[in-house]
Each structure stands twice: as structure tokens, then as C-alpha cells.
Design an enzyme around this catalytic site. Structure first.
Site, PDB file in Angstrom:
ATOM      1  N   LYS A 174      36.520  11.890  27.568  1.00 19.92           N
ATOM      2  CA  LYS A 174      36.913  11.404  26.247  1.00 19.92           C
ATOM      3  C   LYS A 174      38.430  11.309  26.127  1.00 19.92           C
ATOM      4  O   LYS A 174      38.970  10.384  25.528  1.00 19.92           O
ATOM      5  CB  LYS A 174      36.335  12.325  25.172  1.00 19.92           C
ATOM      6  CG  LYS A 174      34.833  12.228  24.989  1.00 19.92           C
ATOM      7  CD  LYS A 174      34.373  13.100  23.840  1.00 19.92           C
ATOM      8  CE  LYS A 174      32.880  12.898  23.565  1.00 19.92           C
ATOM      9  NZ  LYS A 174      32.048  13.366  24.677  1.00 19.92           N
TER      10      LYS A 174
ATOM     11  N   GLU B 100      40.349  16.107  17.378  1.00 21.25           N
ATOM     12  CA  GLU B 100      40.540  14.938  16.539  1.00 21.25           C
ATOM     13  C   GLU B 100      40.622  15.363  15.087  1.00 21.25           C
ATOM     14  O   GLU B 100      40.001  16.361  14.684  1.00 21.25           O
ATOM     15  CB  GLU B 100      39.363  13.958  16.679  1.00 21.25           C
ATOM     16  CG  GLU B 100      39.292  13.233  17.990  1.00 21.25           C
ATOM     17  CD  GLU B 100      38.085  12.321  18.075  1.00 21.25           C
ATOM     18  OE1 GLU B 100      37.230  12.392  17.156  1.00 21.25           O
ATOM     19  OE2 GLU B 100      37.989  11.550  19.034  1.00 21.25           O
TER      20      GLU B 100
ATOM     21  N   HIS C 215      25.863  16.822  14.610  1.00 20.22           N
ATOM     22  CA  HIS C 215      26.468  15.759  15.407  1.00 20.22           C
ATOM     23  C   HIS C 215      25.474  15.079  16.347  1.00 20.22           C
ATOM     24  O   HIS C 215      25.869  14.381  17.273  1.00 20.22           O
ATOM     25  CB  HIS C 215      27.675  16.275  16.200  1.00 20.22           C
ATOM     26  CG  HIS C 215      28.676  16.976  15.359  1.00 20.22           C
ATOM     27  ND1 HIS C 215      29.481  16.324  14.448  1.00 20.22           N
ATOM     28  CD2 HIS C 215      29.005  18.293  15.264  1.00 20.22           C
ATOM     29  CE1 HIS C 215      30.269  17.196  13.841  1.00 20.22           C
ATOM     30  NE2 HIS C 215      29.991  18.395  14.314  1.00 20.22           N
TER      31      HIS C 215
ATOM     32  N   ARG D  97      25.997   4.129  29.803  1.00 18.93           N
ATOM     33  CA  ARG D  97      24.570   4.163  30.140  1.00 18.93           C
ATOM     34  C   ARG D  97      23.802   3.466  29.031  1.00 18.93           C
ATOM     35  O   ARG D  97      24.388   3.034  28.021  1.00 18.93           O
ATOM     36  CB  ARG D  97      24.089   5.612  30.254  1.00 18.93           C
ATOM     37  CG  ARG D  97      24.419   6.443  29.012  1.00 18.93           C
ATOM     38  CD  ARG D  97      23.811   7.811  29.026  1.00 18.93           C
ATOM     39  NE  ARG D  97      24.359   8.698  28.013  1.00 18.93           N
ATOM     40  CZ  ARG D  97      24.077   8.679  26.727  1.00 18.93           C
ATOM     41  NH1 ARG D  97      23.246   7.767  26.253  1.00 18.93           N
ATOM     42  NH2 ARG D  97      24.623   9.544  25.890  1.00 18.93           N
TER      43      ARG D  97
END
Length: 664
Positions: free
Chosen positions: A116, A200, A235, A291
Site C-alpha cells: 500500500k 492515513e 472494514h 486479482r
């Protein structure tokens, strides 16, 4: 095109890939662990190869065994599915080294987008909007704390290598940060083998909108519109839909073009998903999943395309079947993920056997993707998904009505599921009006997770009727055919013919007295009388006239456990049997803590003799790659710690005993 492919996965995605392969005349090879020897994907495949014991780390994550299976069976390509090795660059390289086509992007793209942090640095260079955050390589605790303090709270702590909500924590104040960092690192290491993190700024009301992209090896790239995946818990996505409602066409196009640009920046090939947060007219790149996504069926439903077929074509070197201008979007689709989990216990994974499994009828509007059958077990070794329920119709309102009906028709007994929770979301007025963002479930938690309700009289009547008819079908064997003990009509000497059922509803006893009448039964219950007439049974389906209304329900009887599936509800009862009650009581008045589910102890944080405070974390248990903390329910002193790190624990196993501190 290939003649034979191996699917390096299990469950519903393996079955889903096999369906398309078989339609195209391609032979399939399954791999399986010892726990999956009788699994649905093994039965569907043309060939199957055992690759190891039940734990994924000893089977589905063993790249060398999977490649060996492909070579032994002559498979020309490997489809990785999602999860397991699907985003493992080393596995993609090993396939190429052995002359086997990996049905996914090149290893370089997986590496670039699999991190990420690295992907965000690439996207920043490419001009793709990013959420403010820390994507640095420094991973010391002090560096992460300093970055979070500089950024401001709330902060989202995320595993750099992960997905699916694993290794992710929301931190709202500095005092919570260190525990969140440690927990996210442990979870990320266990799930992905990489404990690096990024930070973040946590947006307070974003939507989660993702773009389905596809690229071929000839340099072509397109996007197949978008999906809204905002309804999430911990999440993890719960219900997805396509297209994303209330999204301006210019925003939709800008997001699609940004997603294709992101893919081309890393020379991407195959199916991928670029995920964005969308808030107040702006969108921000989150990550790219290299994917096929779990929720790909909603894209298939609105485009009429088979994305697995596209994967097969692209992997064999052919161009994309369609160009951007040729793609057509039609109607609206929803996908609901049906899990074995206990929504009343903070969504803890559930295990058990699918004693009864009856999905809704499939047709052009309703699709069920699953990897299990009635009688199969859901274990603690793998993800607890039972199925994906997908519906389609001409517009969102009609598609949502189909989703509500299909959920009401979905019958599962033998374990706790989230079907009722999904139905509550689909039926919520705010969801119908699309007042939705990633905080939807938390905001409406009281509506969606209502406290357990008493089993209604109608369900009690169905339970009693089913037990009576079961007894009539198998009368007691006696030598004397005229003996009154053979009778199942509640015969009593000098008394009205009746029978008493004592049913346990949660922890409350509900007495049902059945009076036998010539046309049926009169049933006395705590809430009043039910008049039951004309009852019949076909399989597990009971039909009867109850208080003048003709109704049907499915009643599943397993020992003393009874499940009544009626009108979208799963009412659970237990027939009270005094002989089955445990006689032993713990003589020690001290407290104890038990495992909330079957899993593995990750950390034991206390020792015998240690004084603990209410709410203190005593142990961390992992199940299905999710961590759960075991906390002290009150002040006390630890007497004994019964398990250590690495130990397997069963659901309900006693973990810690301690003496309760008496209030002064």
C-alpha cells in the site's frame, strides 16, 4: 486457449472458476487440504490433488506443492482466485519459472501494488489523488507515533501488504495508538507475512467506490464501471452494489480513467480493482487489488460479461473482448455476503455443520455463488463465508426488493449466520434512500443489531407441530399393538388428551401445552392460545392453518435443538430435557473466561498470581485471521492461565481462571 487449468484456491471462488472453465470445455484441477477432502470444489473438478494438512499455512499457502500439482496433472495455467497466494509475487514468478501461466498480473505489478505504501508513492507520481497520510519506509513505533501526531486524529492504521480489513485499526486519540500499532502488526504478520504499516487521515463520512479494470498483454486497458462497497463492518464489505448510486457521470468517468492510468503505470495485465474513497465530490486512491474481487458478480450482472472468461482469454495472450466504447451498463445489482458469524457477539466467526441449507431459487434475477452443500462443515481453518447472494433488476428499487425477498427465502440451520443482519440492512429506510457511507452500520447499529426477541407464538406452534408429526411418523415400538403406550395423541387416563413441551428460548422456559382435537390441536402458550388445524409436513416444511391463517415454515430438529425458519427469521429453541442438564457446579466462586470461538492463542498477557483490573486485556485469540481480545470482566487475581501462545482452543474452552476482588 488452455486445455486444462488448476485452481489454487477453495470454496466458492474455486467453484465459480470451474463453472466458467467447464462451459468453455476446459478441464479443471482442484487442490485441497485434508480438511477439504469432501469439499464441493473437489467434487466439481475433473481432477484433485491433496496438498497438505488443514491449516492454510501447510496447504493452500504452499506454493511449491501447488506448482508440483500443476506439473503432475499437466495443467497449463493456474488461476489463484482471491486470498491465499493470489497477490503473492513470488508465486507468480515460480509459475513462470516452471512454464506455467499465472492467471494474474506480472510479479512486478503485484509487488508495486501489493504494498500500500509503495503503490501510494507510485500514484502520487502519476497524479492520482491520495488521502493525506504517512507512506514512509520507517516502521519504528516512535516514527509512526510522530507521523500520526503530525497528521492529526482520527488516524487509520493499515497493514501495507494486506486487504479485507485485516491489520486495520481506527485510532481516535493518541492514547490508543500504541496498542493499535501492535495489534495491527501482529494481525498483518499472521495474515500476510509482512507487518509493515502505513497511516492515513481517517475521513469521517466517505463512500468506498471501486473501479473494475481489465488490461491485456497488448497494451489495451478499460474499466467496467464501478461498485459501491460502503456498507462495511470492521472494514470488511457486507453488501456491495453496482453501479454506485448518486455518482455524477463526470466523476464516474474521471475515476475510471484514473483507475486505468494507475494500472498502466505498472504495466498491468488481467483483472484488477482500483479502490477509492469518495467524499464531498472528491475521490482519493486507497489501493489496488491485483486479482479478481469477491464482489465481481455485481459487475458481471450489469455488464453481461463473464470476467473469469475474460481472465482466461487475456492469460492465453488474446486481446480484450471489448473496447471501452463497446461496454454497456444495464440495470442494478446487489451482492450480500452470507457468513457463519454471530452478529450479536461482535461478528465473531461461527463454526458448525450445515444441517439444513436451502438457498432461494436461481434465475435471471437471482444468483447464488457458493462452495458448500447441505451437510458440509464450516471450520475455524478458513474464511467463514457460506455464499454470495447476487440479485439484479432494471433499477435499484426493484433490485433491492428482490434482495429482501431472496434473503427471506434463504434457509440455513446448524450454525449462526448473518442472514437476519443482512435482511435488516436491506430493509432499512436509510439504505433504501441510499443515505450510505462507510459508517452506515455503526450509525444504525441499534436498528440493525436488535437485542434478541422472544420466539413468537407462531414459531412455537410450528415447533410443537413438527415434533408431534415426527413422533407420529416413528411411534414407540411395543410388542402389544393395542398398548396405550403406542399412542401419540396425548392420551391421559381421566384427563383431557394433551402433551406438554417445555421449550427453552434463549434462557427462558416457554411451556406449550398441546390439546388434541379431531381436526388438529389447540395449543396453550404464555401469550395465549393457538388453534392449529390441517397440519401437514413435506420433508422439513410444515404447513398449517394457525389461528385462521394458512402458513408454512421449515422446522429443523437435531437432537434437542430446534430451528424454525419462517418469514426470513431463524428462531432457535431447545427442548428441555431434565436428564440432559449438567449436575456439576463449580465449587469455586471465582471467575473464569472462555474462548468466544475456536481459534489460536496469539498472546497470553498475564500470569498466575497477577492482579488484574476490569477491562484489562488478558489474552489475544485469533480466528480466521481476525484477532479478538479477551478482557477481564471485573477486578481480580489470576489463578491459572490454561493456554499459551500458539495453542489451539475450542469454542467455550476455559482460558483463564481468577478470583474476583470483593467490593469493599
Amino acid at each position: 486457449m488452455f486445455d486444462k487449468i488448476l485452481i489454487a484456491n477453495r470454496g466458492e471462488i474455486a467453484c465459480r472458476v470451474m463453472r466458467t472453465a467447464k462451459r468453455l470445455g476446459i478441464r479443471t484441477v482442484a487442490v485441497y487440504s485434508e480438511a477439504d477432502a469432501n469439499a464441493m470444489h473437489v467434487a466439481m473438478a475433473d481432477e484433485a490433488v491433496l496438498i497438505g494438512p488443514a491449516p492454510a499455512s501447510e496447504s493452500y499457502l504452499k506454493a511449491d506443492r501447488i506448482i508440483d500439482a500443476a506439473k503432475r496433472t499437466g495443467a497449463q495455467a493456474i488461476h489463484p482466485g482471491y486470498g491465499f497466494l493470489s497477490e503473492n509475487a513470488g508465486f507468480a514468478e515460480a509459475c513462470a519459472d516452471n512454464g506455467i501461466v499465472f492467471m494474474g498480473p506480472p510479479a512486478s505489478a503485484i509487488r508495486a501494488m501489493g504494498s500500500k505504501a509503495e503503490s501510494k508513492r507510485l500514484m502520487e507520481d502519476a497524479g492520482v489523488p491520495l488521502v493525506p497520510g504517512y507512506h514512509g519506509q520507517g516502521q519504528e513505533q516512535a516514527e509512526l507515533v510522530a507521523a500520526a501526531n503530525k497528521m492529526g486524529y482520527p488516524v487509520l492504521v493499515k497493514a501495507s501488504a494486506g486487504g479485507g480489513g485485516k491489520g486495520m485499526r481506527v485510532v481516535r486519540q493518541e492514547s490508543e495508538l500504541v496498542d493499535a500499532i501492535n495489534g495491527a502488526k501482529r494481525e498483518a504478520k499472521a495474515a500476510f507475512g509482512d507487518d509493515s504499516l502505513l497511516l492515513e487521515r481517517y475521513l469521517d463520512h466517505p463512500r468506498h467506490v471501486e473501479i473494475q479494470i481489465f488490461c491485456d498483454s497488448l497494451g489495451n486497458g478499460i474499466y467496467l464501471f464501478e461498485r459501491d462497497c460502503s456498507v462495511q463492518r470492521r472494514h470488511q464489505k457486507v453488501i456491495e452494489e453496482a453501479p454506485a448510486p448518486l455518482l455524477a457521470e463526470e466523476v464516474r468517468q474521471a475515476m475510471g480513467e484514473a483507475a486505468v492510468a494507475a494500472a498502466k503505470a505498472v504495466n498491468y495485465v488481467g483483472a484488477g480493482t482500483v479502490e477509492f474513497l469518495y467524499q464531498d465530490g472528491q475521490f482519493f486512491f486507497i489501493e489496488m487489488n491485483t486479482r479478481l474481487q469477491v464482489e465481481h458478480p455485481v459487475t458481471e450482472m450489469i455488464t453481461g460479461q463473464d470476467l473469469v472468461e475474460w481472465q482466461l482469454l487475456v492469460a492465453s495472450g488474446r486481446p480484450l473482448p471489448l473496447g471501452q466504447h463497446e461496454l454497456v451498463r444495464r440495470g442494478h445489482a446487489f451482492e450480500a455476503r452470507i457468513y457463519a458469524e454471530d452478529t450479536d457477539r461482535d461478528f465473531l466467526p461461527a463454526t458448525g455443520t450445515l444441517v439444513h441449507l436451502a438457498p432461494p431459487a436461481t434465475n435471471a434475477h437471482v444468483r447464488v455463488d457458493t462452495g458448500v452443500r447441505q451437510g458440509d462443515a464450516v471450520t475455524a481453518f478458513y474464511d467463514p463465508m457460506i455464499a454470495k447472494l447476487i440479485v439484479w433488476d432494471e433499477d435499484r428499487d426493484r433490485a433491492l426488493r428482490r434482495l429482501r425477498r431472496a434473503l427471506a427465502d434463504y434457509e440455513i440451520a446448524g450454525m449462526t449466520t448473518n442472514v437476519g443482519f443482512l435482511a435488516a440492512i436491506a430493509g432499512h429506510p436509510a439504505f433504501a434512500a441510499f443515505q450510505v457511507d462507510t459508517g452506515f452500520i455503526n450509525r444504525h447499529r441499534d436498528d440493525l443489531l436488535k437485542s434478541a426477541q422472544a420466539v413468537p407464538s407462531t414459531a412455537l406452534a410450528f415447533a410443537a407441530a413438527a415434533m408431534l408429526m415426527e413422533r407420529e411418523a416413528a411411534p414407540t415400538r411395543r410388542d402389544d399393538p393395542h398398548s396405550p403406550w403406542r399412542l401419540t395423541n396425548g392420551w391421559r387416563m381421566n384427563d383431557d388428551n394433551h402433551h406438554d413441551f417445555r421449550l427453552i428460548d434463549n434462557e427462558t422456559a416457554r411451556l406449550v401445552t398441546v390439546h388434541f382435537r379431531s381436526l388438529g390441536w389447540d395449543m396453550d402458550m404464555p401469550e395465549g392460545k393457538c388453534v392449529v388445524r390441517g397440519a401437514s409436513r413435506q420433508g422439513r416444511t410444515v404447513t398449517a392453518e394457525i389461528n385462521g391463517e394458512r402458513k408454512s415454515a421449515t422446522v429443523v430438529i437435531q437432537g434437542f435443538d430446534i430451528t424454525v425458519l419462517e418469514a426470513g427469521n431463524a428462531w432457535k429453541l431447545k427442548l428441555d430435557d431434565p436428564s440432559a442438564k449438567a449436575a456439576d457446579q463449580d465449587a469455586d466462586a471465582g471467575g473464569s473466561l472462555t474462548a468466544p470461538m475456536t481459534g489460536t492463542v496469539v498472546q497470553a498477557l498475564v500470569k498466575a498470581g497477577e492482579v488484574v483490573e476490569k477491562g484489562q486485556v488478558l489474552m489475544v485469540v485469533e480466528a480466521m485471521k481476525m484477532e479478538h481480545t479477551i478482557k477481564a470482566p471485573t477486578d481480580g487475581t489470576v489463578k491459572e492461565v490454561l493456554y499459551g501462545a500458539g495453542d489451539q482452543v475450542a469454542d467455550g474452552a476455559q482460558l483463564v481462571t481468577f478470583e474476583v476482588t470483593e467490593a469493599k
